[in-house]
Motif scaffolding. Structure first.
Motif, PDB file in Angstrom:
ATOM      1  N   LYS A 166      60.793  24.773 -37.629  1.00  0.00           N
ATOM      2  CA  LYS A 166      59.713  23.794 -37.669  1.00  0.00           C
ATOM      3  C   LYS A 166      59.899  22.731 -36.596  1.00  0.00           C
ATOM      4  O   LYS A 166      58.941  22.322 -35.926  1.00  0.00           O
ATOM      5  CB  LYS A 166      59.639  23.128 -39.047  1.00  0.00           C
ATOM      6  CG  LYS A 166      58.444  22.176 -39.207  1.00  0.00           C
ATOM      7  CD  LYS A 166      58.373  21.585 -40.585  1.00  0.00           C
ATOM      8  CE  LYS A 166      57.099  20.770 -40.756  1.00  0.00           C
ATOM      9  NZ  LYS A 166      56.893  19.770 -39.704  1.00  0.00           N
ATOM     10  N   GLU A 167      61.138  22.270 -36.410  1.00  0.00           N
ATOM     11  CA  GLU A 167      61.416  21.270 -35.373  1.00  0.00           C
ATOM     12  C   GLU A 167      61.063  21.805 -33.991  1.00  0.00           C
ATOM     13  O   GLU A 167      60.508  21.095 -33.154  1.00  0.00           O
ATOM     14  CB  GLU A 167      62.887  20.870 -35.409  1.00  0.00           C
ATOM     15  CG  GLU A 167      63.229  19.853 -36.484  1.00  0.00           C
ATOM     16  CD  GLU A 167      64.670  19.366 -36.363  1.00  0.00           C
ATOM     17  OE1 GLU A 167      65.278  19.564 -35.297  1.00  0.00           O
ATOM     18  OE2 GLU A 167      65.168  18.794 -37.348  1.00  0.00           O
ATOM     19  N   GLU A 180      64.104  24.850 -41.148  1.00  0.00           N
ATOM     20  CA  GLU A 180      63.894  23.475 -40.672  1.00  0.00           C
ATOM     21  C   GLU A 180      64.009  23.382 -39.149  1.00  0.00           C
ATOM     22  O   GLU A 180      63.291  22.627 -38.485  1.00  0.00           O
ATOM     23  CB  GLU A 180      64.871  22.501 -41.347  1.00  0.00           C
ATOM     24  CG  GLU A 180      66.347  22.782 -41.110  1.00  0.00           C
ATOM     25  CD  GLU A 180      66.945  23.753 -42.137  1.00  0.00           C
ATOM     26  OE1 GLU A 180      68.181  23.814 -42.229  1.00  0.00           O
ATOM     27  OE2 GLU A 180      66.141  24.420 -42.852  1.00  0.00           O
ATOM     28  N   TYR A 234      58.850  24.206 -33.262  1.00  0.00           N
ATOM     29  CA  TYR A 234      57.395  24.297 -33.142  1.00  0.00           C
ATOM     30  C   TYR A 234      56.786  22.921 -32.892  1.00  0.00           C
ATOM     31  O   TYR A 234      55.935  22.746 -32.007  1.00  0.00           O
ATOM     32  CB  TYR A 234      56.807  24.920 -34.404  1.00  0.00           C
ATOM     33  CG  TYR A 234      55.293  24.923 -34.420  1.00  0.00           C
ATOM     34  CD1 TYR A 234      54.573  25.720 -33.533  1.00  0.00           C
ATOM     35  CD2 TYR A 234      54.586  24.116 -35.304  1.00  0.00           C
ATOM     36  CE1 TYR A 234      53.184  25.716 -33.530  1.00  0.00           C
ATOM     37  CE2 TYR A 234      53.204  24.106 -35.316  1.00  0.00           C
ATOM     38  CZ  TYR A 234      52.502  24.911 -34.417  1.00  0.00           C
ATOM     39  OH  TYR A 234      51.133  24.898 -34.413  1.00  0.00           O
ATOM     40  N   ASP A 235      57.225  21.911 -33.668  1.00  0.00           N
ATOM     41  CA  ASP A 235      56.691  20.560 -33.507  1.00  0.00           C
ATOM     42  C   ASP A 235      56.988  20.015 -32.110  1.00  0.00           C
ATOM     43  O   ASP A 235      56.145  19.353 -31.496  1.00  0.00           O
ATOM     44  CB  ASP A 235      57.281  19.619 -34.561  1.00  0.00           C
ATOM     45  CG  ASP A 235      56.765  19.930 -35.969  1.00  0.00           C
ATOM     46  OD1 ASP A 235      55.729  20.627 -36.069  1.00  0.00           O
ATOM     47  OD2 ASP A 235      57.396  19.489 -36.946  1.00  0.00           O
ATOM     48  N   SER A 280      54.618  31.372 -37.266  1.00  0.00           N
ATOM     49  CA  SER A 280      55.331  32.200 -38.251  1.00  0.00           C
ATOM     50  C   SER A 280      56.225  33.239 -37.578  1.00  0.00           C
ATOM     51  O   SER A 280      57.123  33.808 -38.222  1.00  0.00           O
ATOM     52  CB  SER A 280      54.332  32.901 -39.173  1.00  0.00           C
ATOM     53  OG  SER A 280      53.464  33.739 -38.419  1.00  0.00           O
TER      54      SER A 280
END
Length: 799
Positions: free
Chosen positions: A150-151, A147, A153-154, A136
């Motif tokens: 998130k990419e 988005e 982090y992934d 976060s």
């Protein structure tokens, strides 16, 4: 435990090398075992070579990235000096500039130089570890779309997740191999899941039992009567009772006692029956168990029994078979068949053939030499004659199913069916398109097409497999079960054939006349005496086809060696001779006998023959081996016997792996070193593994050191494996003990009750309590677990 601790803390005394990846020599995608070459940049080892070969369990190592490997140098006999890594971590940049350069390196889609600099400016040089622990934080980065956050982090998880997990698991005491299994089950969620409930590992990861999970739980503060601990104990005991001891259910009171013992033995905290019963109720509410009549079931077994009953009833409801042929037509066709095959069926055999053809379902049972194989062939031939169908599989179009299905639980039993009938036969698993590794709760729908199915060796079929087979059958099919109820029960839970016979719900023909005895088989005579619980007066008297060699446990190996050498001199091979024993360890055990027999049949005195060492075992070309697990994609199954025909060393093939090639009845299967736990030597094998097979010569040691395994059905099964010669060796008194002892580990099943709609006497009125049925009548903490056990001795709990 905080995740940061598991990432950064290492003992200063640990040996390490830090190096940049140069090339991957080998990488196994299944278990992630890898061999790589690195350029060494730093090390605290004495070896100061500029390059090193590193082995261990890693993800796919990225080129030109730097890693720190912890472990030690070892000398490999073939490949020289290698660094065996037990754990590792990726070397991360230590400065703001280094972190920004790394994030904008192209590894992370959508993160350019300016975005990377904003991330570092906001979060500092520890940006990567902060993001991994608290994704976060990316919400605070200016101009970073959700988005893209998130990419990022992934991607970081993909590049860093396994390293985190491996380091964390290492600190929990898990070795690299088991750590890889855990990671493959939970991926990046591993540490979080373990910290929340380590007991989940029992179900998800093979090789982790309750003891190991409980040890981990204790480290994490989960002790005493913690609900997760009690639930795990309940499920573990239930599964052990069912999958190890063959029960379909546990009595609730017995389960409470066993769970209490397990939990209190692991940790010195008293656990109340009330706490356990409360968690059992919750488990039933969560559908993790099924309770009925104060019994506790694994759901898969409870619903399998119900499914068996439903499917049998559906087949039995068919009425058209009883009058499909006039008796005169049947008798005429039978007479013509006898003339064509040059056989004369006995009255019981004629009854069996007629019942099979005129009934929707039938059980054909009988001991050895009673003509079951003859009857099966008669059923097949007469079915084709009366229905006007061809027995040539090639006469049918591709989309047209062959009407007769022949199946058995093992490949060897299926092969025998095929040889005796001239028709194709296959294992039940192959017929159903199953791997043998399915989840017991898997309810995938399978469909079989055919008009008549004959299932041989039905005593070996467990509750779950019987359910899978029956539910796959079309309603309009005739079913014939063939088996000998006096043999050992199935390895898996239940005693399906015995319960079906006991229920009396299926038309049954029992063959009692012994035909092979008329041919002078004293082996068959001995088997039927044992079946009655009697020991023949001529047990030790030499017979034409059997003999008894008196010797003690310490002399078994020598006696077996002499018998086998003598048989070998007479021209018999390892394929002709099968030594059977009930136990693996000890001087008279399977393991020791296999070592001796290998030296007789396949010695390597000068070391010139190829061999591959795996643990304490040496495999050689020409060795007789046994498959231990189902591998349907390779067309080999648990219990299949084969011969090693080739061995390739890692330096001899492009895979850079040691490999063993085994031939199973024409099918060749390749095993890498990692797969060798799937086979074992088969010069001597367990009596359980021999079920469904016959051998020209059987050598059976029976001594008092086998005491805990000696049972009538075990000896009966072993003796009936012999076709021509039986050599017994051991102690007459041990043989007598085995004959007199029936299987005192009676399997707990409820299939008979369900088939006959019999309600157990101990069941109670549904209105007595709001508690689940299996906890009715009184609070579980008041149940005396010793009630009804006054006459039980310690031997009743011995396997």
């Amino acid at each position: 435990m905080e995740q940061q601790n598991s990432l950064d803390l290492f003992s200063e005394n640990e040996k390490y090398i830090k190096g940049r990846h140069l090339v991957t020599i080998f990488h196994n995608e299944q278990n992630l075992y890898s061999v790589i070459r690195v350029r060494v940049e730093d090390t605290n080892e004495e070896n100061k070579d500029k390059e090193a070969v590193v082995t261990g369990y890693f993800p796919k190592i990225h080129e030109e990235e730097t890693y720190v490997f912890y472990g030690q140098y070892k000398e490999h006999p073939k490949f020289g000096t290698q660094f065996h890594a037990t754990h590792f971590k990726k070397e991360m940049p230590q400065t703001k500039q280094g972190v920004a350069t790394y994030l904008s390196s192209g590894l992370f889609k959508g993160i350019g130089k300016k975005t990377a600099e904003r991330i570092v400016e906001t979060l500092g040089e520890n940006a990567i570890s902060q993001i991994l622990q608290q994704p976060s934080l990316l919400d605070s980065i200016p101009k970073l779309a959700p988005e893209k956050a998130k990419e990022l982090y992934d991607s970081l998880l993909e590049h860093q997740g396994l390293e985190q997990v491996m380091i964390g698991l290492n600190q929990y005491g898990f070795g690299p191999q088991i750590s890889m299994k855990i990671y493959q089950a939970y991926k990046e969620e591993t540490l979080k899941i373990i910290q929340e409930n380590p007991y989940q590992l029992i179900e998800a990861v093979e090789g982790i039992g309750f003891g190991r999970a409980d040890e981990l739980g204790s480290q994490l503060g989960i002790k005493g009567n913690h609900p997760d601990r009690i639930k795990a104990g309940c499920l573990y005991v239930l599964e052990q009772e069912c999958l190890q001891n063959g029960h379909v259910y546990c009595d609730a009171a017995d389960l409470l006692e066993e769970v209490k013992r397990l939990l209190e033995d692991s940790q010195p905290n008293e656990i109340s029956y009330q706490d356990i019963s409360s968690e059992l109720i919750k488990l039933e509410e969560e559908s993790k168990i099924v309770g009925e009549n104060k019994r506790v079931y694994m759901p898969s077994l409870y619903f399998s029994e119900k499914g068996i009953v439903t499917n049998i009833q559906q087949v039995l409801e068919q009425k058209e078979y009883a009058e499909q042929f006039p008796e005169s037509e049947f008798l005429m066709a039978l007479g013509e068949l006898e003339e064509r095959l040059d056989v004369q069926y006995a009255p019981s055999q004629k009854e069996a053939i007629q019942t099979a053809l005129m009934s929707p379902m039938m059980i054909l049972t009988g001991g050895p030499g009673t003509g079951k194989t003859t009857v099966i062939k008669g059923i097949v031939e007469l079915y084709a004659e009366l229905h006007g169908c061809s027995l040539d599989p090639h006469a049918y179009k591709k989309e047209e199913p062959f009407p007769i299905l022949l199946t058995a639980p093992t490949g060897r039993a299926a092969k025998r069916m095929s040889e005796s009938t001239g028709l194709p036969a296959m294992t039940i698993h192959r017929l159903l398109g199953m791997t043998g590794q399915e989840n017991l709760d898997n309810e995938d729908e399978r469909e079989i097409e055919g008009k008549l199915i004959i299932v041989d060796e039905m005593s070996m079929v467990d509750t779950w497999l019987a359910h899978q087979l029956l539910k796959a059958l079309p309603v309009q099919i005739q079913v014939i079960f063939v088996g000998d109820e006096d043999q050992l029960p199935s390895v898996g839970p239940g005693q399906v054939l015995k319960d079906l016979l006991k229920s009396g719900t299926i038309p049954t023909v029992q063959l009692t006349d012994i035909y092979r005895q008329a041919e002078g088989s004293s082996i068959i005579e001995l088997a039927h005496e044992i079946k009655k619980g009697q020991l023949p007066s001529d047990l030790i008297k030499p017979q034409r086809d059997r003999s008894f060699i008196r010797c003690q446990s310490s002399q078994i190996a020598e006696a077996v060696e002499k018998v086998v050498k003598n048989a070998k001199q007479k021209g018999y091979t390892a394929k002709d001779i099968q030594v059977l024993a009930p136990m693996y360890r000890g001087p008279a055990g399977i393991d020791n006998l296999n070592r001796i027999l290998q030296e007789i049949f396949n010695a390597n005195p000068d070391g010139k023959r190829k061999e591959l060492k795996f643990g304490d075992v040496k495999y050689r070309i020409g060795d007789k081996v046994l498959q231990l697990i189902n591998q349907p994609e390779q067309h080999v199954f648990n219990g299949d016997m084969g011969e090693i025909i080739s061995i390739f060393y890692a330096k001899e093939n492009t895979e850079k792996q040691d490999m063993v090639i085994v031939a199973f009845e024409g099918t060749e299967v390749t095993y890498t070193r990692a797969d060798l736990n799937q086979i074992t030597h088969a010069f001597c094998c367990s009596i359980h593994k021999s079920q469904g097979s016959e051998f020209p010569i059987v050598i059976l040691p029976v001594v008092k050191s086998y005491y805990r395994m000696l049972r009538r059905n075990l000896l009966y099964t072993a003796i009936t494996r012999s076709k021509q010669f039986l050599i017994l060796c051991g102690e007459e008194s041990a043989f007598r003990i085995g004959i007199e002892r029936e299987d005192d580990q009676k399997r707990k099943t409820s299939l008979f009750e369900k088939l006959t709609a019999v309600t157990p006497a101990e069941s109670v009125n549904e209105a007595e309590s709001d508690m689940p049925t299996f906890l009715k009548e009184e609070s579980m903490h008041l149940i005396d677990p010793m009630i009804g056990m006054e006459n039980v001795s310690p031997y009743d709990f011995v396997d």
